[in-house]
Design a protein around this motif. Structure first.
Motif, PDB file in Angstrom:
ATOM      1  N   ALA A 127       0.832  -1.209   0.000  1.00  0.00           N
ATOM      2  CA  ALA A 127       0.000   0.000   0.000  1.00  0.00           C
ATOM      3  C   ALA A 127       0.866   1.259   0.000  1.00  0.00           C
ATOM      4  CB  ALA A 127      -0.920  -0.016   1.220  1.00  0.00           C
ATOM      5  N   ARG A 128       1.948   1.248   0.790  1.00  0.00           N
ATOM      6  CA  ARG A 128       2.843   2.417   0.815  1.00  0.00           C
ATOM      7  C   ARG A 128       3.544   2.593  -0.533  1.00  0.00           C
ATOM      8  NH1 ARG A 128       3.842   0.165   5.907  1.00  0.00           N
ATOM      9  NH2 ARG A 128       5.755  -0.846   5.168  1.00  0.00           N
ATOM     10  N   LEU A 129       3.908   1.474  -1.144  1.00  0.00           N
ATOM     11  CA  LEU A 129       4.575   1.533  -2.444  1.00  0.00           C
ATOM     12  C   LEU A 129       3.635   2.089  -3.509  1.00  0.00           C
ATOM     13  CD1 LEU A 129       7.213   0.812  -3.923  1.00  0.00           C
ATOM     14  CD2 LEU A 129       6.242  -1.472  -4.352  1.00  0.00           C
ATOM     15  N   ALA A 130       2.346   1.770  -3.370  1.00  0.00           N
ATOM     16  CA  ALA A 130       1.362   2.221  -4.358  1.00  0.00           C
ATOM     17  C   ALA A 130       1.284   3.736  -4.434  1.00  0.00           C
ATOM     18  CB  ALA A 130      -0.013   1.645  -4.022  1.00  0.00           C
ATOM     19  N   HIS A 131       1.535   4.415  -3.309  1.00  0.00           N
ATOM     20  CA  HIS A 131       1.460   5.878  -3.288  1.00  0.00           C
ATOM     21  C   HIS A 131       2.625   6.519  -4.039  1.00  0.00           C
ATOM     22  CE1 HIS A 131      -2.000   6.271  -0.638  1.00  0.00           C
ATOM     23  NE2 HIS A 131      -1.499   5.304   0.101  1.00  0.00           N
ATOM     24  N   ARG A 132       3.649   5.754  -4.329  1.00  0.00           N
ATOM     25  CA  ARG A 132       4.827   6.293  -5.006  1.00  0.00           C
ATOM     26  C   ARG A 132       4.810   6.002  -6.507  1.00  0.00           C
ATOM     27  NH1 ARG A 132       9.562   4.331  -0.735  1.00  0.00           N
ATOM     28  NH2 ARG A 132       8.614   5.216   1.145  1.00  0.00           N
ATOM     29  N   LEU A 133       3.867   5.179  -6.944  1.00  0.00           N
ATOM     30  CA  LEU A 133       3.828   4.764  -8.345  1.00  0.00           C
ATOM     31  C   LEU A 133       2.518   5.203  -8.989  1.00  0.00           C
ATOM     32  CD1 LEU A 133       5.209   1.135  -7.856  1.00  0.00           C
ATOM     33  CD2 LEU A 133       6.494   3.140  -8.580  1.00  0.00           C
ATOM     34  N   SER A 134       2.501   5.236 -10.305  1.00  0.00           N
ATOM     35  CA  SER A 134       1.309   5.636 -11.051  1.00  0.00           C
ATOM     36  C   SER A 134       0.207   4.585 -10.902  1.00  0.00           C
ATOM     37  CB  SER A 134       1.657   5.814 -12.533  1.00  0.00           C
ATOM     38  OG  SER A 134       0.493   5.876 -13.316  1.00  0.00           O
ATOM     39  N   GLN A 135      -0.976   5.030 -10.409  1.00  0.00           N
ATOM     40  CA  GLN A 135      -2.093   4.100 -10.234  1.00  0.00           C
ATOM     41  C   GLN A 135      -2.589   3.563 -11.571  1.00  0.00           C
ATOM     42  OE1 GLN A 135      -3.751   2.859  -7.327  1.00  0.00           O
ATOM     43  NE2 GLN A 135      -1.778   3.521  -6.530  1.00  0.00           N
ATOM     44  N   VAL A 136      -2.587   4.416 -12.590  1.00  0.00           N
ATOM     45  CA  VAL A 136      -3.042   3.980 -13.919  1.00  0.00           C
ATOM     46  C   VAL A 136      -2.132   2.879 -14.446  1.00  0.00           C
ATOM     47  CG1 VAL A 136      -3.399   4.675 -16.306  1.00  0.00           C
ATOM     48  CG2 VAL A 136      -4.080   6.213 -14.445  1.00  0.00           C
ATOM     49  N   LEU A 137      -0.820   3.087 -14.341  1.00  0.00           N
ATOM     50  CA  LEU A 137       0.136   2.086 -14.804  1.00  0.00           C
ATOM     51  C   LEU A 137       0.008   0.802 -14.002  1.00  0.00           C
ATOM     52  CD1 LEU A 137       2.547   1.231 -16.529  1.00  0.00           C
ATOM     53  CD2 LEU A 137       4.047   2.301 -14.817  1.00  0.00           C
ATOM     54  N   LEU A 138      -0.155   0.922 -12.683  1.00  0.00           N
ATOM     55  CA  LEU A 138      -0.265  -0.253 -11.818  1.00  0.00           C
ATOM     56  C   LEU A 138      -1.480  -1.103 -12.192  1.00  0.00           C
ATOM     57  CD1 LEU A 138       0.629   1.211  -8.307  1.00  0.00           C
ATOM     58  CD2 LEU A 138       1.969  -0.396  -9.664  1.00  0.00           C
ATOM     59  N   LYS A 139      -2.605  -0.441 -12.391  1.00  0.00           N
ATOM     60  CA  LYS A 139      -3.828  -1.192 -12.711  1.00  0.00           C
ATOM     61  C   LYS A 139      -3.712  -1.885 -14.071  1.00  0.00           C
ATOM     62  CE  LYS A 139      -7.086   0.890  -9.601  1.00  0.00           C
ATOM     63  NZ  LYS A 139      -7.386  -0.235  -8.736  1.00  0.00           N
ATOM     64  N   ARG A 140      -3.062  -1.221 -15.019  1.00  0.00           N
ATOM     65  CA  ARG A 140      -2.889  -1.850 -16.329  1.00  0.00           C
ATOM     66  C   ARG A 140      -1.937  -3.038 -16.247  1.00  0.00           C
ATOM     67  NH1 ARG A 140      -2.515   3.692 -20.018  1.00  0.00           N
ATOM     68  NH2 ARG A 140      -4.762   4.097 -20.033  1.00  0.00           N
ATOM     69  N   LEU A 141      -0.895  -2.906 -15.431  1.00  0.00           N
ATOM     70  CA  LEU A 141       0.030  -4.029 -15.253  1.00  0.00           C
ATOM     71  C   LEU A 141      -0.668  -5.203 -14.587  1.00  0.00           C
ATOM     72  CD1 LEU A 141       3.304  -2.179 -14.126  1.00  0.00           C
ATOM     73  CD2 LEU A 141       2.888  -3.342 -16.312  1.00  0.00           C
ATOM     74  N   PHE A 142      -1.495  -4.894 -13.575  1.00  0.00           N
ATOM     75  CA  PHE A 142      -2.204  -5.974 -12.899  1.00  0.00           C
ATOM     76  C   PHE A 142      -3.227  -6.612 -13.825  1.00  0.00           C
ATOM     77  CE2 PHE A 142      -5.451  -7.535  -9.811  1.00  0.00           C
ATOM     78  CZ  PHE A 142      -4.666  -8.529  -9.272  1.00  0.00           C
ATOM     79  N   ALA A 143      -3.881  -5.791 -14.650  1.00  0.00           N
ATOM     80  CA  ALA A 143      -4.834  -6.323 -15.619  1.00  0.00           C
ATOM     81  C   ALA A 143      -4.120  -7.270 -16.589  1.00  0.00           C
ATOM     82  CB  ALA A 143      -5.498  -5.185 -16.388  1.00  0.00           C
ATOM     83  N   LEU A 144      -2.909  -6.892 -17.006  1.00  0.00           N
ATOM     84  CA  LEU A 144      -2.123  -7.752 -17.895  1.00  0.00           C
ATOM     85  C   LEU A 144      -1.768  -9.057 -17.208  1.00  0.00           C
ATOM     86  CD1 LEU A 144      -0.638  -8.122 -20.587  1.00  0.00           C
ATOM     87  CD2 LEU A 144       1.343  -6.952 -19.567  1.00  0.00           C
ATOM     88  N   LEU A 145      -1.402  -8.976 -15.925  1.00  0.00           N
ATOM     89  CA  LEU A 145      -1.082 -10.181 -15.165  1.00  0.00           C
ATOM     90  C   LEU A 145      -2.287 -11.111 -15.085  1.00  0.00           C
ATOM     91  CD1 LEU A 145       0.762 -11.825 -13.250  1.00  0.00           C
ATOM     92  CD2 LEU A 145      -0.072 -10.394 -11.370  1.00  0.00           C
ATOM     93  N   LEU A 146      -3.460 -10.550 -14.763  1.00  0.00           N
ATOM     94  CA  LEU A 146      -4.674 -11.361 -14.668  1.00  0.00           C
ATOM     95  C   LEU A 146      -5.060 -11.950 -16.025  1.00  0.00           C
ATOM     96  CD1 LEU A 146      -7.048  -9.360 -12.287  1.00  0.00           C
ATOM     97  CD2 LEU A 146      -5.759 -11.438 -11.790  1.00  0.00           C
ATOM     98  N   LEU A 147      -4.858 -11.174 -17.090  1.00  0.00           N
ATOM     99  CA  LEU A 147      -5.158 -11.667 -18.429  1.00  0.00           C
ATOM    100  C   LEU A 147      -4.295 -12.880 -18.760  1.00  0.00           C
ATOM    101  CD1 LEU A 147      -6.696 -11.214 -21.111  1.00  0.00           C
ATOM    102  CD2 LEU A 147      -4.807  -9.758 -21.835  1.00  0.00           C
TER     103      LEU A 147
END
Length: 260
Positions: A232-252
């Motif tokens: 959660a702390r790391l998430a505040h330092r990174l782009s939320q849009v990029l993170l969600k797209r990366l996670f979406a790619l992982l789930l795909l």
């Protein structure tokens, strides 16, 4: 060595869960499926065990989330109470449904769900407030559906509860907080149901309690609770849009792998 692997998996699952703001079940279930397959578990039970064990770990990880949201005063406890009535019944029905589905078929169903969540995250598909806040019967009925699906997929239900509450005009922050609270009864009822439905299943590996594999439960729960905060702390330092797209790619990728 096996227990060490689950400690590491817990670190990984907790970090990703905190990083991407989703329940750990979407991460834990696929990882456990691969891990159990490598350990030589029977294909007929390994997917059920991954789902049951994931639900059991969510019991522990959801407690921290509930405390955090409650301190902020964001949990709508009346909504939680009426949804929980339906959730418990839905989880039992979901575990019974899963018990009648073969391991390979259950894996494919989870794969389809993972792809659906990936699409939802990648394209930010979120319903808009369309109806008034739900009454008691609607909350309990929604709880049945959410509990049923969550027990089959081994998740805390956030990907289903939040869109429902937002659609019924509950503010997003309160929807997320209330969804986190609903994850606890989902996990307790779902895990207990998988213990019951898997009690006489064969062939189960040693250290199993129904469809829950105790070494994985202890190892993942021990470290995922600690590393969720780190994520959660790391998430505040990174782009939320990029993170969600990366996670979406992982789930795909996970979903496609489960389907082929």
């Amino acid at each position: 060595m096996e227990f060490l692997i689950y400690l590491v998996l817990g670190c990984f699952a907790g970090t990703l869960a905190g990083l991407f703001g989703v329940g750990g079940g979407m991460i834990i279930v696929p990882v456990l499926v691969y891990s159990f397959a490598l350990q030589g578990f029977s294909p007929e039970v390994l997917t059920h065990m991954a789902v049951g064990t994931s639900l059991a770990t969510i019991v522990f990880t959801s407690i921290n989330a509930i405390r955090a949201h409650h301190r902020l005063g964001a949990v709508r406890w009346p909504l939680f109470a009426w949804m929980t009535l339906g959730i418990v019944a839905g989880c039992v029905l979901g575990a019974l449904t899963a018990a009648y589905i073969s391991g390979p078929m259950l894996q494919k169903i989870i794969g389809v769900f993972a792809i659906a969540v990936a699409v939802q995250m990648a394209f930010k598909l979120q319903p808009k407030a369309a109806l008034a806040e739900p009454g008691k019967p609607a909350l309990s009925l929604a709880g049945v559906v959410i509990g049923w699906a969550s027990a089959i997929f081994g998740i805390g239900g956030g990907s289903l509860t939040v869109p429902f509450l937002v659609w019924r005009s509950v503010p997003m922050q309160q929807a997320v907080a209330t969804s986190s609270a609903c994850g606890l009864p989902i996990a307790i009822a779902g895990a207990a149901s998988f213990v019951w439905t898997g009690w006489a299943a064969t062939p189960l590996p040693a250290w199993s309690m129904g469809y829950i594999y105790l070494p994985a439960l202890v190892g993942i729960a021990a470290t995922s609770m600690l590393f969720a905060g780190f994520g959660a702390r790391l998430a505040h330092r990174l782009s939320q849009v990029l993170l969600k797209r990366l996670f979406a790619l992982l789930l795909l990728c996970v979903g496609i792998n489960f389907l082929v």
